[in-house]
Design a protein around this motif. Structure first.
Motif, PDB file in Angstrom:
ATOM      1  N   LEU A   1     -12.806  67.362  17.020  1.00  0.00           N
ATOM      2  CA  LEU A   1     -13.076  66.129  16.400  1.00  0.00           C
ATOM      3  C   LEU A   1     -13.083  64.223  16.384  1.00  0.00           C
ATOM      4  O   LEU A   1     -12.435  64.145  16.900  1.00  0.00           O
ATOM      5  N   LEU A   2     -13.712  63.842  15.816  1.00  0.00           N
ATOM      6  CA  LEU A   2     -14.253  62.578  16.304  1.00  0.00           C
ATOM      7  C   LEU A   2     -13.394  61.367  15.136  1.00  0.00           C
ATOM      8  O   LEU A   2     -14.009  62.223  13.308  1.00  0.00           O
ATOM      9  N   GLY A   3     -12.584  60.771  15.063  1.00  0.00           N
ATOM     10  CA  GLY A   3     -12.398  59.916  13.492  1.00  0.00           C
ATOM     11  C   GLY A   3     -11.647  60.892  12.651  1.00  0.00           C
ATOM     12  O   GLY A   3     -11.293  59.689  11.184  1.00  0.00           O
TER      13      GLY A   3
ATOM     14  N   GLU B   1      -9.280  58.284   8.751  1.00  0.00           N
ATOM     15  CA  GLU B   1      -9.891  58.514   7.253  1.00  0.00           C
ATOM     16  C   GLU B   1     -10.451  57.698   6.478  1.00  0.00           C
ATOM     17  O   GLU B   1      -9.963  57.016   5.501  1.00  0.00           O
ATOM     18  N   PHE B   2     -11.713  57.597   7.428  1.00  0.00           N
ATOM     19  CA  PHE B   2     -12.513  56.664   7.302  1.00  0.00           C
ATOM     20  C   PHE B   2     -13.283  56.409   5.809  1.00  0.00           C
ATOM     21  O   PHE B   2     -12.929  55.452   5.209  1.00  0.00           O
ATOM     22  N   SER B   3     -13.171  57.718   5.022  1.00  0.00           N
ATOM     23  CA  SER B   3     -13.413  57.957   4.155  1.00  0.00           C
ATOM     24  C   SER B   3     -12.285  58.605   3.089  1.00  0.00           C
ATOM     25  O   SER B   3     -13.137  59.031   1.822  1.00  0.00           O
ATOM     26  N   GLY B   4     -11.616  59.266   3.636  1.00  0.00           N
ATOM     27  CA  GLY B   4     -10.350  60.108   2.779  1.00  0.00           C
ATOM     28  C   GLY B   4     -10.003  60.672   4.001  1.00  0.00           C
ATOM     29  O   GLY B   4     -10.614  60.811   4.856  1.00  0.00           O
ATOM     30  N   PRO B   5      -9.584  61.467   3.814  1.00  0.00           N
ATOM     31  CA  PRO B   5      -8.867  62.397   4.663  1.00  0.00           C
ATOM     32  C   PRO B   5     -10.421  63.354   5.403  1.00  0.00           C
ATOM     33  O   PRO B   5     -11.261  63.526   5.080  1.00  0.00           O
TER      34      PRO B   5
ATOM     35  N   PRO C   1     -12.524  64.396   8.963  1.00  0.00           N
ATOM     36  CA  PRO C   1     -13.124  63.251  10.832  1.00  0.00           C
ATOM     37  C   PRO C   1     -14.617  62.952  10.232  1.00  0.00           C
ATOM     38  O   PRO C   1     -14.985  63.292   9.639  1.00  0.00           O
ATOM     39  N   LEU C   2     -15.025  62.493  11.130  1.00  0.00           N
ATOM     40  CA  LEU C   2     -16.103  61.777  10.877  1.00  0.00           C
ATOM     41  C   LEU C   2     -17.165  62.805  10.852  1.00  0.00           C
ATOM     42  O   LEU C   2     -18.107  63.116  10.169  1.00  0.00           O
ATOM     43  N   ARG C   3     -17.254  62.970  12.388  1.00  0.00           N
ATOM     44  CA  ARG C   3     -17.832  64.813  12.457  1.00  0.00           C
ATOM     45  C   ARG C   3     -17.207  65.711  13.139  1.00  0.00           C
ATOM     46  O   ARG C   3     -16.153  65.051  13.993  1.00  0.00           O
ATOM     47  N   ASN C   4     -17.537  66.556  13.777  1.00  0.00           N
ATOM     48  CA  ASN C   4     -17.478  68.343  14.507  1.00  0.00           C
ATOM     49  C   ASN C   4     -17.831  68.356  14.981  1.00  0.00           C
ATOM     50  O   ASN C   4     -19.414  69.897  14.731  1.00  0.00           O
ATOM     51  N   MET C   5     -17.949  68.654  16.087  1.00  0.00           N
ATOM     52  CA  MET C   5     -19.306  68.514  17.541  1.00  0.00           C
ATOM     53  C   MET C   5     -18.560  70.048  17.299  1.00  0.00           C
ATOM     54  O   MET C   5     -19.514  71.371  17.941  1.00  0.00           O
ATOM     55  N   TYR C   6     -17.270  71.374  17.161  1.00  0.00           N
ATOM     56  CA  TYR C   6     -17.903  72.444  17.305  1.00  0.00           C
ATOM     57  C   TYR C   6     -18.062  73.110  16.158  1.00  0.00           C
ATOM     58  O   TYR C   6     -19.445  74.193  15.821  1.00  0.00           O
TER      59      TYR C   6
ATOM     60  N   HIS D   1     -26.169  59.136  12.850  1.00  0.00           N
ATOM     61  CA  HIS D   1     -24.898  59.514  12.826  1.00  0.00           C
ATOM     62  C   HIS D   1     -24.905  60.879  12.648  1.00  0.00           C
ATOM     63  O   HIS D   1     -24.228  62.099  12.812  1.00  0.00           O
ATOM     64  N   LYS D   2     -25.319  61.494  11.241  1.00  0.00           N
ATOM     65  CA  LYS D   2     -25.713  62.369  11.132  1.00  0.00           C
ATOM     66  C   LYS D   2     -27.238  63.916  11.481  1.00  0.00           C
ATOM     67  O   LYS D   2     -26.189  65.159  12.844  1.00  0.00           O
TER      68      LYS D   2
END
Length: 375
Positions: free
Chosen positions: A241-243, A247-251, A253-258, A279-280
């Protein structure tokens, strides 16, 4: 030590610092550990071969971070009465305020562990940047972030909700609510991942697809760095998980590689996915990297990483997946595309490991819908 560059000839000495004097062989071993450079004095008992004592010439500053385990140790510069958050061994690495003034102090103790203290932000950021350097050296065989023995400085306290690679350094702001600074170890690794992408053949390139692969490179380097640091679960256990800590926009991650789709990001290659914001769109290569490292089903875990095609993937391990990806970046050409990354990772796997991992690299690309070119 993880890496040894030099070892002195042993000399016979009486070691009298313990409860009884012992005849020992003293050797000085120069290299690096997971904490950074080391000049380690080791005393081996001359009678039975046991380690009688050891101590290190290298002294480190003490940091009190917000995100990482407290206390932690930083490579800093200076001497009593005049210390600086400037790394003496990783060229060009320092941490400064938003105006570019490097933090200094009378003692070599930094930060107070607070969420808003910018010196504390520098503690987390310097720790992360030093682990990036060590990871690319120890795992990827790269000489610094640039590949030529250099890295880049950090500024903290920028008045924007983001962390950015600025072309000549990493600039850290805050999350959208202003409650946390953008200095978790995976975010730091992500930004230096952009620097690595820019400082490999072909540079940044241009276009939506190249930008997405650049973003994914940041995620891959951030993930490798987090695993290299290998902090305990109560601090920040390594994951894909990234970030999530910022909690950039709330609880969350920003990205989920899984499973990129769990956050609304494409995990499969398609014409529709190529129209997504970079980013997406990073989810496609992120998903490939996860599958190559871990496989679609990890022993001991009930869940399964979804695949888009094929019969599943068996992972080869994170470090070797990272080595293959770094080798592919060294083959980067403009314009950089998913098809080219597939070809480059196959070529890199063959060069590094022979046929050992070749099919698994292909299987992972098949699983995210990036098929082999006709030729």
């Amino acid at each position: 030590l993880g890496t040894v560059t030099e070892q002195s000839a042993p000399r016979l000495v009486v070691h009298a610092a313990g409860t009884r004097p012992r005849l020992t062989w003293e050797s000085v071993v120069t290299g690096s550990s997971k904490d950074g450079p080391s000049v380690l004095h080791v005393y081996v008992d001359a009678a039975d071969g046991s380690i009688a004592d050891r101590w290190d010439d290298v002294r480190r500053g003490v940091g009190h971070p917000f995100y990482n385990g407290d206390p932690l140790y930083l490579d800093t510069s200076g001497s009593a009465g005049s210390y600086s958050m400037t790394d003496p061994t990783r060229a060009n690495l320092s941490c400064a305020d938003s105006k570019g003034v490097v933090y200094t102090g009378d003692d070599d103790e930094w930060g107070d562990g607070s969420v808003s203290g910018l010196e504390t932000t520098c503690v987390d950021a310097m720790f992360g940047a030093q682990r990036v350097w060590d990871m690319v050296r120890d795992w990827l065989g790269r000489d610094g972030v640039t590949g030529t023995g250099q890295t880049f400085p950090i500024k903290v306290g920028l008045k924007f909700p983001n962390a950015v690679w600025a072309g000549d350094g990493v600039w850290l702001g805050h999350n959208e609510s202003g409650t946390k600074q953008m200095s978790s170890i995976d975010v730091i690794g992500h930004e230096y991942g952009h620097a690595i992408f820019e400082n490999t053949s072909g540079g940044n390139g241009s276009g939506n697809e190249a930008n997405a692969l650049n973003e994914s490179t940041g995620d891959i380097i951030g993930t490798l760095t987090e695993h290299y640091a290998n902090q305990p679960p109560e601090v920040d256990a390594p994951d894909y998980l990234l970030g999530e800590k910022v909690e950039f926009s709330g609880p969350g991650p920003l990205r989920n590689m899984y499973d990129p789709a769990s956050l609304g990001d494409p995990g499969c290659y398609s014409e529709e996915a190529l129209g997504e914001e970079p980013h997406k769109m990073a989810g496609i290569q992120n998903h490939w990297f996860y599958l190559l490292a871990e496989g679609d089903r990890v022993q001991g875990r009930p869940e399964q990483s979804p695949v888009c095609a094929g019969d599943g993937v068996t992972g080869i391990g994170l470090r070797e997946a990272g080595e293959i990806y770094m080798g592919a970046l060294n083959l980067k050409t403009v314009p950089w595309t998913h098809a080219k990354v597939r070809a480059a990772t196959v070529q890199s796997a063959l060069a590094l490991f022979g046929c050992l991992h070749l099919q698994r690299v292909k299987d992972a690309w098949d699983a995210v819908g990036v098929v082999a070119a006709p030729d």
